[in-house]
Design a protein around this motif. Structure first.
Motif, PDB file in Angstrom:
ATOM      1  N   GLN A 179       5.767 -16.984  13.407  1.00  0.00           N
ATOM      2  CA  GLN A 179       5.336 -16.582  12.241  1.00  0.00           C
ATOM      3  C   GLN A 179       5.731 -18.494  11.811  1.00  0.00           C
ATOM      4  O   GLN A 179       5.351 -17.713  10.739  1.00  0.00           O
ATOM      5  CB  GLN A 179       4.556 -15.732  11.244  1.00  0.00           C
ATOM      6  CG  GLN A 179       4.955 -14.130  12.786  1.00  0.00           C
ATOM      7  CD  GLN A 179       4.591 -13.100  10.817  1.00  0.00           C
ATOM      8  OE1 GLN A 179       3.829 -12.957  10.255  1.00  0.00           O
ATOM      9  NE2 GLN A 179       5.446 -11.957  11.528  1.00  0.00           N
TER      10      GLN A 179
ATOM     11  N   SER B 182       6.439  -8.739   6.232  1.00  0.00           N
ATOM     12  CA  SER B 182       6.475  -7.993   7.701  1.00  0.00           C
ATOM     13  C   SER B 182       7.415  -7.828   8.894  1.00  0.00           C
ATOM     14  O   SER B 182       8.163  -8.099   8.929  1.00  0.00           O
ATOM     15  CB  SER B 182       5.308  -9.616   8.980  1.00  0.00           C
ATOM     16  OG  SER B 182       5.204  -9.521   9.902  1.00  0.00           O
TER      17      SER B 182
ATOM     18  N   LYS C  30       2.626  -7.575   1.752  1.00  0.00           N
ATOM     19  CA  LYS C  30       2.574  -6.596   2.634  1.00  0.00           C
ATOM     20  C   LYS C  30       1.530  -7.483   3.769  1.00  0.00           C
ATOM     21  O   LYS C  30       0.362  -8.013   2.980  1.00  0.00           O
ATOM     22  CB  LYS C  30       2.034  -5.219   2.715  1.00  0.00           C
ATOM     23  CG  LYS C  30       2.259  -4.382   4.227  1.00  0.00           C
ATOM     24  CD  LYS C  30       2.037  -3.163   3.605  1.00  0.00           C
ATOM     25  CE  LYS C  30       2.803  -2.411   5.037  1.00  0.00           C
ATOM     26  NZ  LYS C  30       2.971  -1.444   4.722  1.00  0.00           N
ATOM     27  N   VAL C  31       2.005  -8.156   5.060  1.00  0.00           N
ATOM     28  CA  VAL C  31       1.154  -9.414   5.122  1.00  0.00           C
ATOM     29  C   VAL C  31      -0.226  -7.771   5.891  1.00  0.00           C
ATOM     30  O   VAL C  31      -1.876  -8.243   5.336  1.00  0.00           O
ATOM     31  CB  VAL C  31       1.932  -9.620   6.567  1.00  0.00           C
ATOM     32  CG1 VAL C  31       0.395  -9.765   7.920  1.00  0.00           C
ATOM     33  CG2 VAL C  31       2.545 -10.661   6.556  1.00  0.00           C
ATOM     34  N   ASN C  32      -0.349  -6.901   6.922  1.00  0.00           N
ATOM     35  CA  ASN C  32      -1.097  -5.955   7.255  1.00  0.00           C
ATOM     36  C   ASN C  32      -1.281  -4.830   5.546  1.00  0.00           C
ATOM     37  O   ASN C  32      -0.756  -4.425   5.343  1.00  0.00           O
ATOM     38  CB  ASN C  32      -0.559  -5.152   8.660  1.00  0.00           C
ATOM     39  CG  ASN C  32      -0.486  -6.178   9.549  1.00  0.00           C
ATOM     40  OD1 ASN C  32      -2.037  -7.080   9.059  1.00  0.00           O
ATOM     41  ND2 ASN C  32       0.852  -5.851  10.438  1.00  0.00           N
ATOM     42  N   LEU C  33      -2.609  -4.752   5.242  1.00  0.00           N
ATOM     43  CA  LEU C  33      -3.052  -4.476   4.065  1.00  0.00           C
ATOM     44  C   LEU C  33      -4.453  -3.532   4.782  1.00  0.00           C
ATOM     45  O   LEU C  33      -4.876  -3.969   4.919  1.00  0.00           O
ATOM     46  CB  LEU C  33      -3.009  -4.947   3.250  1.00  0.00           C
ATOM     47  CG  LEU C  33      -1.896  -5.429   2.079  1.00  0.00           C
ATOM     48  CD1 LEU C  33      -2.516  -7.073   1.335  1.00  0.00           C
ATOM     49  CD2 LEU C  33      -1.290  -4.252   1.386  1.00  0.00           C
ATOM     50  N   PRO C  34      -5.212  -2.705   4.482  1.00  0.00           N
ATOM     51  CA  PRO C  34      -5.958  -1.667   4.109  1.00  0.00           C
ATOM     52  C   PRO C  34      -7.027  -3.035   4.166  1.00  0.00           C
ATOM     53  O   PRO C  34      -6.568  -3.129   2.580  1.00  0.00           O
ATOM     54  CB  PRO C  34      -5.929  -0.591   3.517  1.00  0.00           C
ATOM     55  CG  PRO C  34      -4.394  -0.257   3.175  1.00  0.00           C
ATOM     56  CD  PRO C  34      -3.388  -1.440   3.701  1.00  0.00           C
TER      57      PRO C  34
ATOM     58  N   TRP D 202      -2.445 -12.926   4.224  1.00  0.00           N
ATOM     59  CA  TRP D 202      -2.422 -13.524   4.412  1.00  0.00           C
ATOM     60  C   TRP D 202      -3.599 -14.495   3.611  1.00  0.00           C
ATOM     61  O   TRP D 202      -3.411 -16.116   3.170  1.00  0.00           O
ATOM     62  CB  TRP D 202      -3.063 -14.561   6.181  1.00  0.00           C
ATOM     63  CG  TRP D 202      -2.590 -14.077   6.727  1.00  0.00           C
ATOM     64  CD1 TRP D 202      -1.637 -13.268   8.185  1.00  0.00           C
ATOM     65  CD2 TRP D 202      -1.445 -14.730   7.183  1.00  0.00           C
ATOM     66  NE1 TRP D 202      -0.718 -13.515   8.805  1.00  0.00           N
ATOM     67  CE2 TRP D 202      -0.131 -14.389   7.827  1.00  0.00           C
ATOM     68  CE3 TRP D 202      -0.721 -16.365   6.751  1.00  0.00           C
ATOM     69  CZ2 TRP D 202       0.905 -14.675   8.987  1.00  0.00           C
ATOM     70  CZ3 TRP D 202       0.268 -16.993   7.381  1.00  0.00           C
ATOM     71  CH2 TRP D 202       1.773 -15.726   8.544  1.00  0.00           C
TER      72      TRP D 202
ATOM     73  N   ASP E 119       1.215  -0.964   0.441  1.00  0.00           N
ATOM     74  CA  ASP E 119       0.432   0.050  -0.277  1.00  0.00           C
ATOM     75  C   ASP E 119       0.284   1.217  -0.033  1.00  0.00           C
ATOM     76  O   ASP E 119       0.540   2.418  -0.293  1.00  0.00           O
ATOM     77  CB  ASP E 119      -0.744   0.194   1.612  1.00  0.00           C
ATOM     78  CG  ASP E 119      -0.578   0.207   2.633  1.00  0.00           C
ATOM     79  OD1 ASP E 119       0.285  -0.907   2.508  1.00  0.00           O
ATOM     80  OD2 ASP E 119      -0.931   0.671   3.361  1.00  0.00           O
TER      81      ASP E 119
ATOM     82  N   CYS F   2      -6.213  -9.431   3.364  1.00  0.00           N
ATOM     83  CA  CYS F   2      -4.372  -9.228   3.782  1.00  0.00           C
ATOM     84  C   CYS F   2      -3.529 -10.053   3.340  1.00  0.00           C
ATOM     85  O   CYS F   2      -4.138 -10.904   3.050  1.00  0.00           O
ATOM     86  CB  CYS F   2      -4.819  -9.163   5.597  1.00  0.00           C
ATOM     87  SG  CYS F   2      -4.722 -11.195   5.775  1.00  0.00           S
TER      88      CYS F   2
END
Length: 137
Positions: free
Chosen positions: A97, A90, A61-65, A71, A16, A69
């Motif tokens: 993890q 990450s 990226k693991v954490n996306l808006p 995963w 992002d 996500c």
């Protein structure tokens, strides 16, 4: 790993942050890959659903808006390529993890992505290199 009809492997990059995304695109192009770059997980999921066989590697990226996500993207990628790990960016410690289907790469180490892709494409010449981790005091 590219199909016979394509000369280069295709990497789907999902990030992002525009600057990081562009850096990854440039690095992967320089490394000889075709790149599809998306800023959001929902669009990347559509690409994986429609063109999953054409995507040779996933870097996300693991954490996306939003709701999708890294995963979820990795699961969609594994529907087409169950034998290949997804490369997930990450900041969390990889030891926290464990996953046989993912390789965790710190976002601040973009060159590591090229190293990992090279190792995955040619496992016989790969060396395991531990990435130094730092703990906040």
């Amino acid at each position: 790993m590219a199909s016979a009809s394509r000369s280069k492997a295709t990497v789907l990059v999902v990030e992002d942050d525009a600057l990081t995304r562009e850096l990854l695109v440039q690095l992967l192009h320089a490394g000889g890959y075709n790149v599809i770059a998306e800023p959001a997980g929902n669009r990347a999921l559509l690409i994986l659903c429609h063109k999953g066989e054409e995507i040779d590697w996933l870097v996300s990226k693991v954490n996306l808006p939003g709701l999708v996500c890294g995963w979820i993207l990795a699961d969609a990628f594994h529907e087409h390529h169950p034998d290949r790990p997804a490369l997930l960016l990450s900041t969390l410690d990889p030891a926290d993890q464990p996953s046989a289907n993912a390789v965790f790469i710190p976002p601040a180490a973009p060159m590591r992505i090229l190293e990992v892709l090279l190792a995955l494409r040619r496992p016989e010449s790969a060396q395991v290199v531990e990435f130094p981790t730092t703990k906040a005091a």
